[in-house]
Write a protein that holds these residues in place. Sequence first.
Motif, mmCIF file in Angstrom:
data_model
loop_
_atom_site.group_PDB
_atom_site.id
_atom_site.type_symbol
_atom_site.label_atom_id
_atom_site.label_comp_id
_atom_site.label_asym_id
_atom_site.label_seq_id
_atom_site.Cartn_x
_atom_site.Cartn_y
_atom_site.Cartn_z
ATOM 1 N N ARG A 88 0.827 -1.206 0.000
ATOM 2 C CA ARG A 88 0.000 0.000 0.000
ATOM 3 C C ARG A 88 0.867 1.263 0.000
ATOM 4 N N ARG A 89 1.922 1.250 0.776
ATOM 5 C CA ARG A 89 2.787 2.431 0.879
ATOM 6 C C ARG A 89 3.498 2.747 -0.428
ATOM 7 N N ILE A 90 3.869 1.733 -1.195
ATOM 8 C CA ILE A 90 4.609 1.995 -2.435
ATOM 9 C C ILE A 90 3.700 2.011 -3.664
ATOM 10 N N GLY A 91 2.401 1.787 -3.460
ATOM 11 C CA GLY A 91 1.445 1.919 -4.551
ATOM 12 C C GLY A 91 1.358 0.745 -5.500
ATOM 13 N N VAL A 92 1.571 -0.488 -5.001
ATOM 14 C CA VAL A 92 1.380 -1.680 -5.827
ATOM 15 C C VAL A 92 0.460 -2.630 -5.066
ATOM 16 N N ASN A 93 -0.021 -3.662 -5.758
ATOM 17 C CA ASN A 93 -0.860 -4.614 -5.041
ATOM 18 C C ASN A 93 -0.004 -5.685 -4.366
ATOM 19 N N LYS A 94 -0.633 -6.380 -3.443
ATOM 20 C CA LYS A 94 0.085 -7.376 -2.641
ATOM 21 C C LYS A 94 0.686 -8.472 -3.516
ATOM 22 N N ALA A 95 -0.033 -8.903 -4.544
ATOM 23 C CA ALA A 95 0.442 -9.987 -5.404
ATOM 24 C C ALA A 95 1.731 -9.588 -6.123
ATOM 25 N N THR A 96 1.805 -8.339 -6.555
ATOM 26 C CA THR A 96 3.004 -7.866 -7.254
ATOM 27 C C THR A 96 4.207 -7.866 -6.326
ATOM 28 N N LEU A 97 4.033 -7.338 -5.127
ATOM 29 C CA LEU A 97 5.139 -7.304 -4.169
ATOM 30 C C LEU A 97 5.579 -8.719 -3.803
ATOM 31 N N SER A 98 4.621 -9.613 -3.629
ATOM 32 C CA SER A 98 4.950 -10.998 -3.313
ATOM 33 C C SER A 98 5.738 -11.637 -4.453
ATOM 34 N N ALA A 99 5.342 -11.339 -5.692
ATOM 35 C CA ALA A 99 6.054 -11.887 -6.855
ATOM 36 C C ALA A 99 7.494 -11.382 -6.895
ATOM 37 N N TRP A 100 7.700 -10.120 -6.535
ATOM 38 C CA TRP A 100 9.063 -9.577 -6.482
ATOM 39 C C TRP A 100 9.889 -10.297 -5.425
ATOM 40 N N GLU A 101 9.273 -10.585 -4.280
ATOM 41 C CA GLU A 101 10.010 -11.215 -3.178
ATOM 42 C C GLU A 101 10.271 -12.701 -3.398
ATOM 43 N N HIS A 102 9.593 -13.293 -4.397
ATOM 44 C CA HIS A 102 9.809 -14.711 -4.691
ATOM 45 C C HIS A 102 10.477 -14.918 -6.049
ATOM 46 N N ALA A 103 10.974 -13.826 -6.653
ATOM 47 C CA ALA A 103 11.696 -13.875 -7.924
ATOM 48 C C ALA A 103 10.848 -14.380 -9.081
ATOM 49 N N ALA A 104 9.515 -14.345 -8.926
ATOM 50 C CA ALA A 104 8.637 -14.685 -10.040
ATOM 51 C C ALA A 104 8.575 -13.544 -11.049
ATOM 52 N N ARG A 105 8.766 -12.328 -10.561
ATOM 53 C CA ARG A 105 8.870 -11.136 -11.408
ATOM 54 C C ARG A 105 10.011 -10.276 -10.883
ATOM 55 N N THR A 106 10.583 -9.449 -11.755
ATOM 56 C CA THR A 106 11.697 -8.593 -11.360
ATOM 57 C C THR A 106 11.256 -7.135 -11.350
ATOM 58 N N PRO A 107 11.388 -6.448 -10.235
ATOM 59 C CA PRO A 107 10.971 -5.045 -10.162
ATOM 60 C C PRO A 107 11.944 -4.133 -10.911
ATOM 61 N N ARG A 108 11.432 -2.993 -11.370
ATOM 62 C CA ARG A 108 12.299 -1.976 -11.948
ATOM 63 C C ARG A 108 13.123 -1.353 -10.824
ATOM 64 N N ILE A 109 14.222 -0.731 -11.191
ATOM 65 C CA ILE A 109 15.072 -0.118 -10.170
ATOM 66 C C ILE A 109 14.317 0.991 -9.448
ATOM 67 N N GLU A 110 13.380 1.668 -10.155
ATOM 68 C CA GLU A 110 12.568 2.706 -9.497
ATOM 69 C C GLU A 110 11.683 2.095 -8.411
ATOM 70 N N ASP A 111 11.152 0.901 -8.685
ATOM 71 C CA ASP A 111 10.328 0.212 -7.688
ATOM 72 C C ASP A 111 11.169 -0.181 -6.466
ATOM 73 N N VAL A 112 12.372 -0.659 -6.730
ATOM 74 C CA VAL A 112 13.266 -1.054 -5.640
ATOM 75 C C VAL A 112 13.622 0.158 -4.782
ATOM 76 N N ALA A 113 13.915 1.269 -5.440
ATOM 77 C CA ALA A 113 14.231 2.494 -4.693
ATOM 78 C C ALA A 113 13.051 2.915 -3.825
ATOM 79 N N GLY A 114 11.833 2.757 -4.347
ATOM 80 C CA GLY A 114 10.642 3.089 -3.573
ATOM 81 C C GLY A 114 10.483 2.197 -2.357
ATOM 82 N N ILE A 115 10.751 0.908 -2.526
ATOM 83 C CA ILE A 115 10.669 -0.030 -1.400
ATOM 84 C C ILE A 115 11.685 0.334 -0.326
ATOM 85 N N LEU A 116 12.920 0.602 -0.750
ATOM 86 C CA LEU A 116 13.974 0.915 0.215
ATOM 87 C C LEU A 116 13.678 2.217 0.941
ATOM 88 N N GLY A 117 13.107 3.183 0.213
ATOM 89 C CA GLY A 117 12.739 4.445 0.853
ATOM 90 C C GLY A 117 11.646 4.245 1.881
#
Length: 282
Positions: A36-65
């Motif tokens: 919710r904080r980074i503006g994506v749905n739960k399924a997308t974030l879960s896919a990033w954390e399980h290497a099913a999909r690869t986030p853009r560097i902008e998305d990664v920067a948003g998560i780290l922020g």
Amino acid sequence: MTASLRARPWTRSALLAIELRAARLHERRGLIELARRIGVNKATLSAWEHAARTPRIEDVAGILGALGVIGEHKARILELARHPDTDSMIFGRRGVPRHFAVAEVCARAAERIVDWHPLLVPDLPRTADYAISVARYSPPQTRSEIEHIRAHCEANRAILSEKGVCVYIGEQALMHPMDDATVVAEQLHRLIRIQQTNRRVSVRVVPNNIGSHVGLSGTFTAYQTEVGQIVHRPLSCCGEFLLDGDGLYANLDTQLGDIALTAADSAAFIARHAMRLATAAS
């Protein structure tokens, strides 16, 4: 998840997934809350954390922020995100041992760990004094690098207390003279204590007389994680990380298990060498 990862077995994307999940759990943030904080749905974030999909560097920067990740930790994760579609990469440089940090994150994410070295005591059960003695055979260390080694050994001590670990040690490692027989003797006594006090850790010796086998080709630590088996091969002050997509290192684990002494026989074997070194040092 597994099928998606096998279709695209890039080491860096797998490591990025492990790092992102570890950062979120470290900050004790829920998946829904962070999404919710980074503006994506739960399924997308879960896919990033399980290497099913690869986030853009902008998305990664948003998560780290959103998680408040800064400094070297942030730089390390962003470096992974810049070129995620890479099979194997080397991390770290003198004074900034990123390979230690990456290995520790993989270890915390692992369900099982295999640690092997044909000529030295492997990384995870090393005492700080032994690790520093080993490092003396590479270019000279600064005080900062020695502090990193000690911190890494302390982190490994915690990992050994929490994880299922199989440590394979070549017989040659027990006879290595190093700089100080007392340091090696204390290291061997620590191996015995680990075996006696931690049922989740198995310490097994691979005898010299078993002839040639694939495991003699080099040292490795293998981490079985949700995104696949990540293999760390140390290279001096750096480290190479591989995603074991073809099962080569899983096969090496089996081979080492077939030829190594039992845990009980290994403990007795190590004790004899420790006594010999202690006698030589006195």
